[in-house]
Enzyme design. Structure first.
Site, short mmCIF file in Angstrom:
data_model
loop_
_atom_site.label_atom_id
_atom_site.label_comp_id
_atom_site.label_asym_id
_atom_site.label_seq_id
_atom_site.Cartn_x
_atom_site.Cartn_y
_atom_site.Cartn_z
N GLU A 1 -19.07 -9.05 9.49
CA GLU A 1 -20.14 -8.42 10.26
C GLU A 1 -21.09 -9.43 10.87
OE1 GLU A 1 -18.67 -5.56 7.12
OE2 GLU A 1 -19.36 -7.65 7.10
N ARG B 1 -25.28 -6.05 6.46
CA ARG B 1 -24.77 -7.38 6.13
C ARG B 1 -25.02 -8.39 7.25
NH1 ARG B 1 -19.04 -6.83 3.14
NH2 ARG B 1 -20.05 -8.31 1.75
N LYS C 1 0.84 -1.19 0.00
CA LYS C 1 0.00 0.00 0.00
C LYS C 1 0.88 1.25 0.00
CE LYS C 1 -4.34 -1.46 2.12
NZ LYS C 1 -5.28 -1.25 3.23
#
Length: 625
Positions: A369, A397, A281
């Site tokens: 979740e 979700r 990243k």
């Protein structure tokens, strides 16, 4: 002097495929430079996009897009993809009102084959595309590009489990950007991976498999297990092989001399394939490399100076997220039973300080979740007091778990729901537009929406101390600047607060739209009520305002269908009260991205628009009378 001589030649991937392979490294430098300059001026996701420059180039160079389908998981690493697919000039409008989205959208480009912004959907979607191509006899490829974070979600493994036995031509690329590139990802490993993906090796492998299948079952099983164990010692792909994929890698995702030939080999193979790519990243921008979390999502910044500490925070105002983070630490000191849970949103949900102060009571469960809520339910069963910090859009979700594992058992699990209402530049996929609607219909729930920062802290305490499932729903950003009281004070559940006395009209505000309601109330000489609770509603307050006004107006930053206003209408009907009622909220459509003020104007929820809409309704009432 032209800073982007190669990039300027590319309007679409077909132009990219005309370049010599030796020119791709220069193109990557130009693309990375353009991307950094562009995002520094508009804001957006930076670290993840810098990390996928080479992978993006290689994919469009090798595959015949858009005929070949690329599905980007989450989608916050697709800026390079947008630039190479005809949207370079539009990057100046990225995430701005009526500009291009920060995520893939099918309506925006034929190269955006699947709309994404929530994680872990890419493998399922790509598998569907691969099987559809197979059934229609089309020779095209389906590629899913998924990050290592998104691989933590159960949905990704459900898709792998299905894809491995579907006998379809799907390629899954794991973009692993959390590992540093270790020595095994060097020349030897590159050579081995390229060899394993080549036709000679795979042809020999298939011939050997057919030969061994003719042997007695015990001998074949021994040979198969021997192959698996040897490969398991050499490379980390045994898990994916067990799912039915051929595993290749890991390879350096910033080395085009490794990526391009690898993808060319995989392009010619059949069946489910899995390529493990390691990237970094923030690649190529030292400030982002050193702090990829800070540079994950950025506002406008000076790329030379970098992001100043504390940049983007409203001067003198706490955000609602900060109010929650401070409250959580204070309540944890007061009650050792408190446990904090987040599905991979430590920074966004304000849990950094809590993790530092109470590491043994902090649980980041990854992008999971559903697990987060059932895990919280299990904690609650044993006397713990779980607090789940979650974005409104991500709570969607875990709806089944909320109903069956928490509410049905009436467990004391508290939901701290961040990003309720419009969130701005992230757009339709991230607006918290539906939580009041889908929460209000669940039995046993207590639901609150604070009007300001102090009320938020009080509601958090109220929710935590209630013996049952609760939800406190607050918006992104700052409130009106009300300083929260340091005490851990509760509010009486189900009691609203009258903030202004007026005539004819009563404005019933849920959450931070109270500020707009007060301004409109002054102009209309209307009564204004801070409703505070969506469930249970203050029925005494509703009876009172209905008896003394001609029109009730509910205001909420939630879908108007099934939201708080609908609950008020239902309550009035059950009490046998007939009175004109306007429900103002989010319209029955997906609201696009843009500045929050612009979006409120678009949907008619500014104070001036509220005044105009109410006056128009009053005129119709007068005409009827």
């Amino acid at each position: 002097m032209n800073a982007y001589p190669l990039l300027d030649r590319i309007e679409h991937p077909a132009d990219l495929r005309q370049l010599e392979r030796k020119d791709l490294a220069q193109l990557a430098d130009e693309l990375r430079s353009f991307l950094l300059d562009s995002v520094s001026k508009t804001g957006g996701h930076l670290s993840s996009n810098l990390g996928t420059v080479e992978l993006t180039i290689a994919l469009h160079y090798v595959f015949n897009t858009p005929a070949d389908r690329i599905v980007w998981d989450v989608g916050h690493q697709t800026y390079g993809h947008k630039i190479l697919t005809g949207r370079r000039k539009a990057m100046s409008t990225l995430r701005l009102y009526q500009g291009i989205s920060g995520f893939p959208r099918r309506c925006e480009s034929e190269y955006d084959t699947f709309g994404t912004a929530h994680s872990s959907t890419s493998i399922s979607a790509a598998l569907g595309m691969a099987i559809a191509a197979q059934r229609s006899g089309e020779a095209r490829k389906a590629i899913a590009v998924i990050g290592d974070g998104a691989m933590s979600a159960g949905m990704a493994f459900e898709a792998l489990n299905n894809a491995g036995v579907a006998d379809s031509d799907v390629l899954v690329i794991l973009n692993d950007n959390e590992m540093s590139i270790s020595p095994p990802v060097g020349a030897l490993n590159k050579h081995l991976s390229r060899l394993l993906s080549g036709r000679i090796f795979n042809g020999a492998r298939d011939i050997g498999k057919r030969f061994l299948e003719q042997l007695p079952p015990p001998v074949f099983e021994f040979a198969r297990r021997t192959e698996e164990h040897v490969k398991g010692m050499m490379m980390p792909g045994t898990l994916f092989e067990e799912f039915g994929f051929r595993y290749f890698g890991p390879i350096d995702g910033h080395d085009l001399d490794a990526l391009v030939p690898m993808l060319q080999n995989l392009r010619d193979l059949k069946g489910p394939l899995f390529l493990h790519v390691i990237t970094r990243k923030g690649q190529g921008y030292k400030l982002a490399e050193n702090d990829p979390i800070l540079y994950h999502g950025v506002a406008k910044f000076d790329q030379t100076e970098g992001i100043a500490t504390g940049a983007g925070k409203a001067a003198g105002k706490l955000t609602f997220t900060q109010v929650f983070g401070d409250w959580l630490c204070d309540m944890a000191k007061a009650d050792p039973k408190l446990m904090a849970i987040t599905p991979a949103m430590r920074e966004g949900s304000g849990l950094v300080r809590f993790e530092q102060e109470h590491p043994d009571r902090y649980f980041d469960v990854g992008i999971a979740e559903q697990h987060a809520l059932t895990f919280a339910a299990g904690l609650a069963c044993e006397g713990a007091k779980p607090v789940v910090a979650i974005y409104s859009t991500f709570l969607q979700r875990a709806y089944d778990q909320l109903i069956h594992d928490i509410a049905l058992q009436n467990l004391p699990v508290m939901l701290a729901i961040d990003r309720g209402g419009l969130v701005g530049a992230d757009g339709a996929t991230h607006h918290g537009a539906f939580d009041l609607s889908f929460l209000a219909c669940i039995p046993n729930m207590v639901i609150m929406a604070p009007a300001d920062e102090d009320e938020c802290r009080k509601m958090l305490t109220t929710a935590y101390r209630h013996d049952g499932p609760t939800a406190v729903r607050y918006p992104r950003g700052s409130g009106t600047g009300v300083v929260p009281d340091a005490a851990l004070t509760t509010l009486p559940i189900g009691k609203a607060e009258r903030r202004r006395d007026g005539k004819r009209v009563a404005l019933l505000a849920f959450g931070t739209l109270l500020s707009a309601a007060l301004k409109a109330g002054e102009a209309l000489d209307a009564s204004v009520v801070n409703m505070r609770f969506i469930k249970p509603l203050d029925l005494d307050m509703l009876r009172d305002v209905a008896a003394n006004h001609e029109l009730l107006v509910t205001l909420e930053e939630n879908a108007v269908i099934g939201g708080a206003g609908s609950e008020v209408s239902r309550a009035l009907e059950e009490m046998g009260i007939a009175i004109p009622h306007m429900r103002l909220g989010l319209p029955d459509r997906f609201v696009d991205h843009g500045d929050q003020g612009q979006l409120l104007t678009e949907i008619g929820l500014t104070p001036e628009q509220i005044i105009e809409r109410v006056r128009a309704r009053l005129a119709t009432i007068a005409a009827i009378v």
